[in-house]
Design a protein around this motif. Structure first.
Motif, PDB file in Angstrom:
ATOM      1  N   GLN A 185       0.842  -1.193   0.000  1.00 18.86           N
ATOM      2  CA  GLN A 185       0.000   0.000   0.000  1.00 18.86           C
ATOM      3  C   GLN A 185       0.880   1.247   0.000  1.00 18.86           C
ATOM      4  OE1 GLN A 185      -3.379  -0.512  -0.267  1.00 18.86           O
ATOM      5  NE2 GLN A 185      -2.785  -2.655  -0.387  1.00 18.86           N
ATOM      6  N   GLY A 240     -14.340  -5.359  -4.626  1.00 24.72           N
ATOM      7  CA  GLY A 240     -15.170  -5.529  -5.812  1.00 24.72           C
ATOM      8  C   GLY A 240     -15.165  -6.974  -6.287  1.00 24.72           C
ATOM      9  N   ASP A 300     -11.024  -7.488   2.189  1.00 27.62           N
ATOM     10  CA  ASP A 300      -9.625  -7.075   2.218  1.00 27.62           C
ATOM     11  C   ASP A 300      -9.334  -6.482   3.587  1.00 27.62           C
ATOM     12  OD1 ASP A 300      -7.091  -6.449   1.388  1.00 27.62           O
ATOM     13  OD2 ASP A 300      -7.727  -5.451  -0.459  1.00 27.62           O
ATOM     14  N   LYS A 343       0.052 -12.154 -10.102  1.00 30.16           N
ATOM     15  CA  LYS A 343      -0.510 -12.244 -11.441  1.00 30.16           C
ATOM     16  C   LYS A 343      -0.982 -13.689 -11.505  1.00 30.16           C
ATOM     17  CE  LYS A 343       0.715  -8.094 -12.353  1.00 30.16           C
ATOM     18  NZ  LYS A 343      -0.180  -7.221 -11.572  1.00 30.16           N
ATOM     19  N   THR A 357     -10.448 -14.043  -8.463  1.00 32.02           N
ATOM     20  CA  THR A 357     -11.680 -14.575  -7.897  1.00 32.02           C
ATOM     21  C   THR A 357     -12.544 -15.178  -8.989  1.00 32.02           C
ATOM     22  OG1 THR A 357     -12.927 -12.559  -8.256  1.00 32.02           O
ATOM     23  CG2 THR A 357     -11.729 -12.715  -6.210  1.00 32.02           C
ATOM     24  N   LYS A 363      -3.243 -10.969 -14.254  1.00 30.11           N
ATOM     25  CA  LYS A 363      -4.241 -11.595 -13.387  1.00 30.11           C
ATOM     26  C   LYS A 363      -5.378 -12.193 -14.203  1.00 30.11           C
ATOM     27  CE  LYS A 363      -6.090  -7.035 -12.641  1.00 30.11           C
ATOM     28  NZ  LYS A 363      -6.036  -5.981 -11.633  1.00 30.11           N
ATOM     29  N   LYS A 378     -15.341 -10.963 -17.799  1.00 27.37           N
ATOM     30  CA  LYS A 378     -14.236 -11.679 -17.158  1.00 27.37           C
ATOM     31  C   LYS A 378     -13.307 -12.352 -18.170  1.00 27.37           C
ATOM     32  CE  LYS A 378     -15.735 -10.546 -13.211  1.00 27.37           C
ATOM     33  NZ  LYS A 378     -15.076  -9.367 -12.640  1.00 27.37           N
ATOM     34  N   ARG A 409      -3.427  -8.975 -20.494  1.00 28.46           N
ATOM     35  CA  ARG A 409      -4.661  -9.662 -20.087  1.00 28.46           C
ATOM     36  C   ARG A 409      -5.177 -10.459 -21.266  1.00 28.46           C
ATOM     37  NH1 ARG A 409      -7.853  -7.250 -15.595  1.00 28.46           N
ATOM     38  NH2 ARG A 409      -9.341  -8.943 -15.877  1.00 28.46           N
TER      39      ARG A 409
HETATM   40  C1  SRM Z   1      -9.282  -4.319  -3.455  1.00 34.44           C
HETATM   41  C2  SRM Z   1      -9.866  -3.980  -4.841  1.00 34.44           C
HETATM   42  C3  SRM Z   1     -10.725  -2.710  -4.796  1.00 34.44           C
HETATM   43  C4  SRM Z   1     -11.820  -2.770  -3.765  1.00 34.44           C
HETATM   44  O1  SRM Z   1     -11.638  -2.173  -2.719  1.00 34.44           O
HETATM   45  O2  SRM Z   1     -12.842  -3.381  -4.065  1.00 34.44           O
HETATM   46  C5  SRM Z   1      -8.801  -3.761  -5.894  1.00 34.44           C
HETATM   47  C6  SRM Z   1      -7.604  -3.215  -5.602  1.00 34.44           C
HETATM   48  C7  SRM Z   1      -6.537  -3.146  -6.460  1.00 34.44           C
HETATM   49  N1  SRM Z   1      -6.631  -3.316  -7.755  1.00 34.44           N
HETATM   50 FE1  SRM Z   1      -8.322  -3.811  -8.805  1.00 34.44          FE
HETATM   51  N2  SRM Z   1      -9.204  -4.171  -7.115  1.00 34.44           N
HETATM   52  C8  SRM Z   1     -10.364  -4.829  -6.974  1.00 34.44           C
HETATM   53  C9  SRM Z   1     -11.228  -5.192  -7.965  1.00 34.44           C
HETATM   54  C10 SRM Z   1     -11.067  -4.858  -9.300  1.00 34.44           C
HETATM   55  C11 SRM Z   1     -12.083  -5.031 -10.319  1.00 34.44           C
HETATM   56  C12 SRM Z   1     -13.512  -5.551 -10.091  1.00 34.44           C
HETATM   57  C13 SRM Z   1     -13.626  -7.043 -10.157  1.00 34.44           C
HETATM   58  O3  SRM Z   1     -12.643  -7.804 -10.087  1.00 34.44           O
HETATM   59  O4  SRM Z   1     -14.786  -7.469 -10.301  1.00 34.44           O
HETATM   60  C14 SRM Z   1     -11.511  -4.585 -11.507  1.00 34.44           C
HETATM   61  C15 SRM Z   1     -12.129  -4.545 -12.917  1.00 34.44           C
HETATM   62  C16 SRM Z   1     -12.305  -5.900 -13.493  1.00 34.44           C
HETATM   63  C17 SRM Z   1     -11.132  -6.456 -14.233  1.00 34.44           C
HETATM   64  O5  SRM Z   1     -10.009  -6.511 -13.709  1.00 34.44           O
HETATM   65  O6  SRM Z   1     -11.311  -6.866 -15.386  1.00 34.44           O
HETATM   66  C18 SRM Z   1     -10.155  -4.151 -11.171  1.00 34.44           C
HETATM   67  C19 SRM Z   1      -9.311  -3.654 -12.051  1.00 34.44           C
HETATM   68  C20 SRM Z   1      -7.917  -3.378 -11.780  1.00 34.44           C
HETATM   69  C21 SRM Z   1      -6.904  -3.020 -12.739  1.00 34.44           C
HETATM   70  C22 SRM Z   1      -7.129  -2.828 -14.243  1.00 34.44           C
HETATM   71  C23 SRM Z   1      -7.002  -4.116 -14.972  1.00 34.44           C
HETATM   72  C24 SRM Z   1      -7.118  -3.979 -16.436  1.00 34.44           C
HETATM   73  O7  SRM Z   1      -6.966  -5.010 -17.110  1.00 34.44           O
HETATM   74  O8  SRM Z   1      -7.356  -2.882 -16.963  1.00 34.44           O
HETATM   75  C25 SRM Z   1      -5.671  -2.905 -12.042  1.00 34.44           C
HETATM   76  C26 SRM Z   1      -4.274  -2.579 -12.592  1.00 34.44           C
HETATM   77  C27 SRM Z   1      -3.534  -3.820 -13.031  1.00 34.44           C
HETATM   78  O9  SRM Z   1      -3.823  -4.949 -12.630  1.00 34.44           O
HETATM   79  O10 SRM Z   1      -2.570  -3.647 -13.789  1.00 34.44           O
HETATM   80  C28 SRM Z   1      -5.994  -3.173 -10.670  1.00 34.44           C
HETATM   81  C29 SRM Z   1      -5.110  -3.170  -9.535  1.00 34.44           C
HETATM   82  C30 SRM Z   1      -5.380  -3.146  -8.311  1.00 34.44           C
HETATM   83  C31 SRM Z   1      -4.324  -3.003  -7.232  1.00 34.44           C
HETATM   84  C32 SRM Z   1      -3.533  -4.278  -7.187  1.00 34.44           C
HETATM   85  C33 SRM Z   1      -3.437  -1.775  -7.451  1.00 34.44           C
HETATM   86  C34 SRM Z   1      -2.102  -1.839  -6.759  1.00 34.44           C
HETATM   87  O11 SRM Z   1      -1.144  -2.227  -7.434  1.00 34.44           O
HETATM   88  O12 SRM Z   1      -2.012  -1.515  -5.584  1.00 34.44           O
HETATM   89  C35 SRM Z   1      -5.145  -2.755  -5.969  1.00 34.44           C
HETATM   90  C36 SRM Z   1      -4.515  -3.390  -4.779  1.00 34.44           C
HETATM   91  C37 SRM Z   1      -5.392  -4.285  -3.918  1.00 34.44           C
HETATM   92  C38 SRM Z   1      -4.923  -4.547  -2.544  1.00 34.44           C
HETATM   93  O13 SRM Z   1      -4.044  -3.849  -2.008  1.00 34.44           O
HETATM   94  O14 SRM Z   1      -5.452  -5.492  -1.949  1.00 34.44           O
HETATM   95  N3  SRM Z   1      -7.330  -3.448 -10.550  1.00 34.44           N
HETATM   96  N4  SRM Z   1      -9.949  -4.323  -9.831  1.00 34.44           N
HETATM   97  C39 SRM Z   1     -10.653  -5.097  -5.515  1.00 34.44           C
HETATM   98  C40 SRM Z   1     -10.114  -6.469  -5.119  1.00 34.44           C
HETATM   99  C41 SRM Z   1     -10.881  -7.595  -5.712  1.00 34.44           C
HETATM  100  C42 SRM Z   1     -10.455  -8.867  -5.066  1.00 34.44           C
HETATM  101  O15 SRM Z   1     -11.157  -9.329  -4.179  1.00 34.44           O
HETATM  102  O16 SRM Z   1      -9.410  -9.421  -5.436  1.00 34.44           O
END
Ligand code: SRM
Ligand SMILES: Cc1cc2nc3c(=O)[nH]c(=O)nc-3n(C[C@H](O)[C@H](O)[C@H](O)COP(=O)(O)OP(=O)(O)OC[C@H]3O[C@@H](n4cnc5c(N)ncnc54)[C@H](O)[C@@H]3O)c2cc1C
Ligand code: SF4
Ligand code: FES
Lengths: 836, 132
Positions: free
Chosen positions: A547, A586, A591, A620, A624, A660, A678, A736
């Motif tokens: 973080q 999400g 978390d 990566k 879920t 991922k 997805k 992706r």
């Molecule tokens: C915790 C969470 C937000 C929340 O408070 O809800 C989250 C948090 C983060 N997301 Fe996310 N994403 C979260 C759901 C999502 C979703 C919704 C979903 O999964 O339904 C999306 C859009 C759906 C998708 O990915 O297709 C999402 C799209 C992204 C992206 C953009 C990915 C892309 O292909 O464009 C990133 C950036 C990346 O991965 O490069 C990212 C990256 C991140 C990172 C890893 C950023 C970082 O490097 O710090 C965040 C860190 C999480 C942590 O510290 O735990 N997150 N992220 C959600 C965790 C889901 C889970 O249980 O694992």
């Protein structure tokens, strides 16, 4: 700033052979980035702001903290405050401006400040420590920046502006209204159309009461004046140079004053009948003078004026104005987009004679600024329906116009870097944005032009046939796919072996994690085993997500989103015990944020005892498999989607991939689990399952496409096995599934022929790879918690069991969160001599 | 005047990885390369404001040994502390030496070594001679 630029240019162009340069500076440090001054309140130090590269002043004589007090033009002599004298052949005045302080009674009481130098900010910071309420006199650009600083220092903040609206010089009433509303939301009190008539001291002698023209008053502890700037022309005045009616040293287009041996540049100069309060025009003047002093052929010899368009982020709010923003021409007509819900205001001024964009104002969303500015400057053609540019960019829009831009377009207006200069750097071999910044300085000031620079870079690389290289990085001349095959076929089991086989150097933050991921996909055992530990990105290395403050988040796996009451309670207890912030993600799970490195093993030990396992949120890897309740409860459900989601999540958990992987299973066509967004998504049908692949949300949302329909359970799993393993083998690093598919020759029909029809006859091989993964899976956290050597890796200091004292928490809405820099300053003692 | 401070065993560090250390009030990131060199920089990442450089990935850019911040990925020269993508930014450098299998660091930042002259035990500044 501008004086420093001049020295830089002269030394760069070999001027030190012709000139002996002497610099007199009033401030006690060499040049720093005044534009970024406010960063001092968000953790930067004065050293961070320095503009001076190592060795930049080698061979230059500098008198710091020793201003020039007199110029004797007859003897061509300058005299400094300390009595130093220097003769000159050419003299350049780059004395900048001073903040104008309206002469209201009490303006010089203790507690009254201006906002111009590092020392000003240090004084404000010091005084603010004992203060509660602050006011800024002046609601222009700098005034709002100062207000933001007061807010950051924890003061109740007021802005007092004489004009009827904020930023009267840059925006119109509509824009100012949107701005004021957004700023009010941040807790700043704005009083427009209000004149300050008097400041009165309190019992301690410091400023206390502000009185206003309309008879009201305000109790304050601190006041910052930001009521405009005035050129520092006092030296020029006393030595008899020509001065403009409202101040400023009059210069011609070559920046010469009325004495041909004396130049004036930057904010102190009155060039082309006006003064220029931005750094960009100042730098241009420095170039004009440098080229005359060094005789360098390619630099401009005339100051031609500059674009005064501005774009800023004020308190997180985008504000931009460009061209004829108030539509002052006869033939101009407006298109206005006012969105009171999103509090966005956009005004586009069109010239009805020419059909071109003439100017505009953007508040709340300035994403279209760069393009519109170039259109207003006539450097880009105006498209047929320019008003469409006022709407947020749609995914898939190619950035219009980069190709169409003429060579002389200033891509970076802060540093006046043209497209030509950037293209030349690329032609000289620069191949990344960092390289462009270093070679041209484009993008190094406000950063606003970086997206444009990036587009230009990619475009140029593609055009010059230097196909945006697919080499992994400087250490391997292979793509990820090639390396994967090398590792698979030669059975290479470590980074060192691979480097010896086909790489060079020590590796880096790009190839190491990529190879670690491939080793894991190929069944390399625990990711912290032996040499592999050194390869992992910090998230994988600590099996948690880093973080912003250096702590980590913890996400236990919740297959299919199904959680028992006991597990919920256990998660709650762990959060409580370790003081972690909890949030539903999400991705249908929970978390826990804010665990310090040394707490992670203990946190996980508790979670594992409660029957939970790693959720791989840090990897990566499969994230879920979301579910809906499905046939079990829902009156429309046609299959048991929750059970299928759990089955899939347990099968593919821990699977490492180029990026991922996310999935979902919906129980009917209503699609409550959002499976079509997805990487692989499953939707129940009367007869079985439809399998969709290669979708994602995120930055560029793309719908998944149907790969096969009406599958029974076993065929579904078989196809997913093949699909995932084929992706893992052939995709590029950080690609992706959607991006991978978009590049795959033959697209979906080719993918279907591989996965469903098995034309490559690798189906069984891919399934076997997946079986090996499934059989070899173990919870990575269990592998750490049970291994004392690996637990050893989780500590903040090798030589102390203490936690990092810089991690500071404050409470908000009943939970803990990281302290903001200014909140942290309030609670951390400052150690003298510490570099923290 | 700076002195040497004992920090940890060479073996306490994972090759090509860093570790945080406290030297007086200084947060230091100590790195052990697989080729044997030991380097130490300030652990404070100027871009994110967190004490995390020790948790970055160690590697090279050309001949320069570097560490990349784990937060926003800017890389720093392990010998000079200079940020490779933004040479105006520099983190402090600490002198290192190995003494009987133990890693020792200078108790305060030292002027950075000139590229090319760094070695596993770069000397402390001259004025320290009498103290050793
Ligand atoms: C915790 C969470 C937000 C929340 O408070 O809800 C989250 C948090 C983060 N997301 Fe996310 N994403 C979260 C759901 C999502 C979703 C919704 C979903 O999964 O339904 C999306 C859009 C759906 C998708 O990915 O297709 C999402 C799209 C992204 C992206 C953009 C990915 C892309 O292909 O464009 C990133 C950036 C990346 O991965 O490069 C990212 C990256 C991140 C990172 C890893 C950023 C970082 O490097 O710090 C965040 C860190 C999480 C942590 O510290 O735990 N997150 N992220 C959600 C965790 C889901 C889970 O249980 O694992
Ligand atoms: C908070 C803040 C935010 C800003 N944001 C932006 C922005 O986003 N974009 C932008 O383009 N511009 C911005 N500016 C304006 C920008 O900083 C100035 O345009 C720029 O600094 C002008 O450069 P200069 O060299 O003319 O003046 P300065 O940088 O002020 O340098 C003049 C120097 O001369 C010294 N001096 C004066 N008299 C003497 C003397 N007699 N002898 C010796 N030394 C003397 C002064 O002490 C000063 O150090 C901002 C300014 C501030 C204060
Ligand atoms: S949307 Fe952005 S800020 Fe929010 S969690 Fe995802 S990555 Fe972080
Ligand atoms: S436009 Fe500000 S840095 Fe380029």
């Amino acid at each position: 700033m501008v004086g420093h630029k001049l020295v830089e240019l002269i030394t760069r162009d070999g001027g030190l052979e012709r000139w002996r340069i002497v610099v007199f500076a009033e401030e006690k440090r060499l040049a720093y980035d005044r534009v970024g001054l406010s960063a001092l309140f968000s953790g930067s130090t004065a050293e961070d702001l320095s503009l001076v590269a190592d060795g930049a002043y080698d061979g230059v004589l500098v008198h710091l903290a020793d201003p020039v007090v007199a110029v004797d033009r007859e003897q061509r002599l300058v005299v400094s405050a300390s009595g130093a004298e220097e003769r000159y052949d050419a003299l350049v005045l780059a004395t900048g401006s001073y903040p104008f302080v309206p002469p209201v009674p009490g303006h010089d009481l203790p507690g009254c400040f201006v906002y111009r130098t590092v020392e000003d900010l240090e004084r404000i910071r010091e005084y603010a420590a004992g203060a509660r309420v602050g006011a800024v006199v002046g609601g222009g650009l700098l005034g709002l920046e100062a207000a933001n600083a007061l807010l950051a220092l924890g003061l109740e903040t007021h802005v007092v502006e004489v004009a009827p609206r904020l930023m009267p010089l840059q925006v119109d009433d509509g824009g100012a209204a949107a701005l004021a509303e957004r700023i009010a939301e941040l807790g700043v009190f704005v009083r427009a159309a209000t004149q300050t008539t008097e400041l009165e001291p309190g019992p301690d002698g410091g400023v206390r009461t502000m009185r206003f023209s309309e008879g009201t008053d305000l109790e304050v502890d601190l006041v910052v004046f930001s009521a405009g700037i005035r050129p520092r022309d006092e030296l020029a005045r006393t030595c008899g140079l020509k001065i403009g009616p409202r101040g400023g040293v009059v210069v011609d287009n070559a920046c010469r004053t009325s004495d041909a041996r004396i130049f004036a540049i930057g904010e102190c100069a009155l060039a082309r009948d006006r003064t220029w309060g931005l750094v960009g025009p100042g730098y241009e003047m420095a170039e004009v003078v440098a080229s005359q002093l060094t005789g360098s052929p390619d630099a401009p010899v005339e100051f031609t004026g500059a674009d005064l368009s501005t774009k800023l982020k004020l308190m997180g709010v985008d504000v931009a104005s460009f061209g004829d923003c108030f539509g002052e021409q006869e033939s101009s007509r407006d298109v206005v987009l006012r969105d009171d819900v999103a509090r966005v205001y956009k005004r586009l001024v069109l010239n009805t004679d020419t059909g071109r964009v003439a100017g505009g104002i953007l508040v709340g969303d300035a994403s279209a600024y760069q393009l519109l500015r170039l259109m207003a400057a006539g450097e880009l053609p105006t498209p047929e329906r320019p008003e469409q540019l006022l709407f947020p960019a749609q995914a898939g829009d190619a950035g219009p116009g980069i190709l169409a831009m003429p060579e002389d377009t200033a891509v970076c207006s802060c540093n006046n870097v043209t497209k030509r200069v950037i293209c030349a750097a690329i032609a000289d071999g620069v191949s990344d944005v960092g390289g462009i910044k270093a070679a041209t300085r484009a993008g190094t000031t406000c950063g606003g032009c970086v997206p444009l620079v990036t587009d230009l870079l990619n475009d140029e690389l593609r055009k010059s046939g230097r196909e945006v290289s697919n080499n992994l990085c400087e250490h391997f001349r292979h793509s990820r796919q090639e390396l994967f095959d090398i590792m698979r076929l030669r059975r290479i089991g470590s980074f060192a072996e691979l480097l010896a086989a086909c790489g060079r150097g020590r590796g880096c933050e790009v190839c190491k994690p990529a190879v670690a991921s491939m080793l894991a996909s190929l069944g390399g055992g625990h990711i912290l085993k032996g040499e592999q530990a050194g390869l992992q990105d910090t998230n994988d290395h600590f099996l948690a997500n880093l973080q912003r403050d250096g702590t980590y988040s913890v996400v236990p796996r919740v297959p299919g989103g199904e959680l028992t009451p006991d597990q919920l309670i256990a998660i709650g207890q762990v959060a409580k015990e370790f003081g972690l912030y909890t949030k539903i993600t999400g991705g249908q799970r929970i978390d826990l944020f804010g665990a310090r490195v040394e707490q992670l093993p203990a946190v996980w030990s508790r979670l594992i005892d409660a029957g939970m396992e790693s959720g791989h949120a840090y990897g990566k890897a499969l994230r879920t498999v979301k579910s809906c309740v499905g046939r079990t409860w829902c009156r429309y459900g046609v299959q048991d989607s929750t059970a299928m989601a759990i089955r899939l999540e347990l099968r593919y958990r821990g699977l490492r991939a180029p990026h991922k992987i996310k999935s979902a299973v919906s129980g009917c066509a209503r699609e409550c689990a959002e499976a079509q967004s997805k990487d692989f998504g499953v939707i129940a049908t009367e007869r079985g399952w439809n399998l969709y692949v290669c979708g994602n949300g995120g930055m560029r949302p793309q719908h998944a496409e149907l790969l096969a329909s009406d599958l029974d359970d076993e065929s579904l799993v078989r196809y997913i096995d093949r699909f995932l393993m084929f992706y893992i083998r052939t995709a590029d690093r950080l690609e992706r599934t959607a991006t991978w598919l978009n590049k795959l020759e033959g697209g979906m029909s080719y993918l279907r022929s591989v996965v469903v029809d098995d034309v490559l006859e690798i189906g069984t091989e891919l399934e076997a790879d997946m079986e090996r993964h499934v059989a070899g899976y173990e919870c990575e956290w269990r592998g750490v918690v049970e291994d004392p050597d690996r637990r050893q890796l989780f500590r903040t200091f090798v030589n102390s069991p203490d936690p990092d004292p810089d991690i500071v928490r404050v409470s908000e809405r009943g939970q803990m969160r990281p302290a903001l820099p200014e909140e942290r300053a309030a609670v951390t003692p400052v150690l003298v001599g510490s570099v923290r | 005047m700076s002195r040497w401070v004992d920090v940890c065993d060479v073996e306490d560090l994972v090759p090509d990885r860093g570790a945080g250390a406290l030297v007086g009030a200084y947060h230091v990131a100590v790195f052990r390369l697989s080729s044997g060199e030991i380097y130490a920089l300030g652990n404070h990442d100027p871009f994110s404001g967190a004490n995390v450089l020790a948790r970055g990935i160690v590697g090279s850019a050309g001949d320069v040994a570097k560490v990349a911040s784990p937060i926003y990925k800017q890389a720093f020269d392990l010998r000079t502390g200079v940020c490779l993508s933004d040479p105006d930014v520099r983190v402090p450098v600490f002198a290192t030496r190995v003494n009987g299998g133990r890693i020792e660091l200078s108790d305060r930042p030292v002027p950075p070594a000139r590229p090319g002259t760094a070695s596993a035990d770069s000397p402390l500044p001259q004025d320290d001679k009498e103290e050793q």
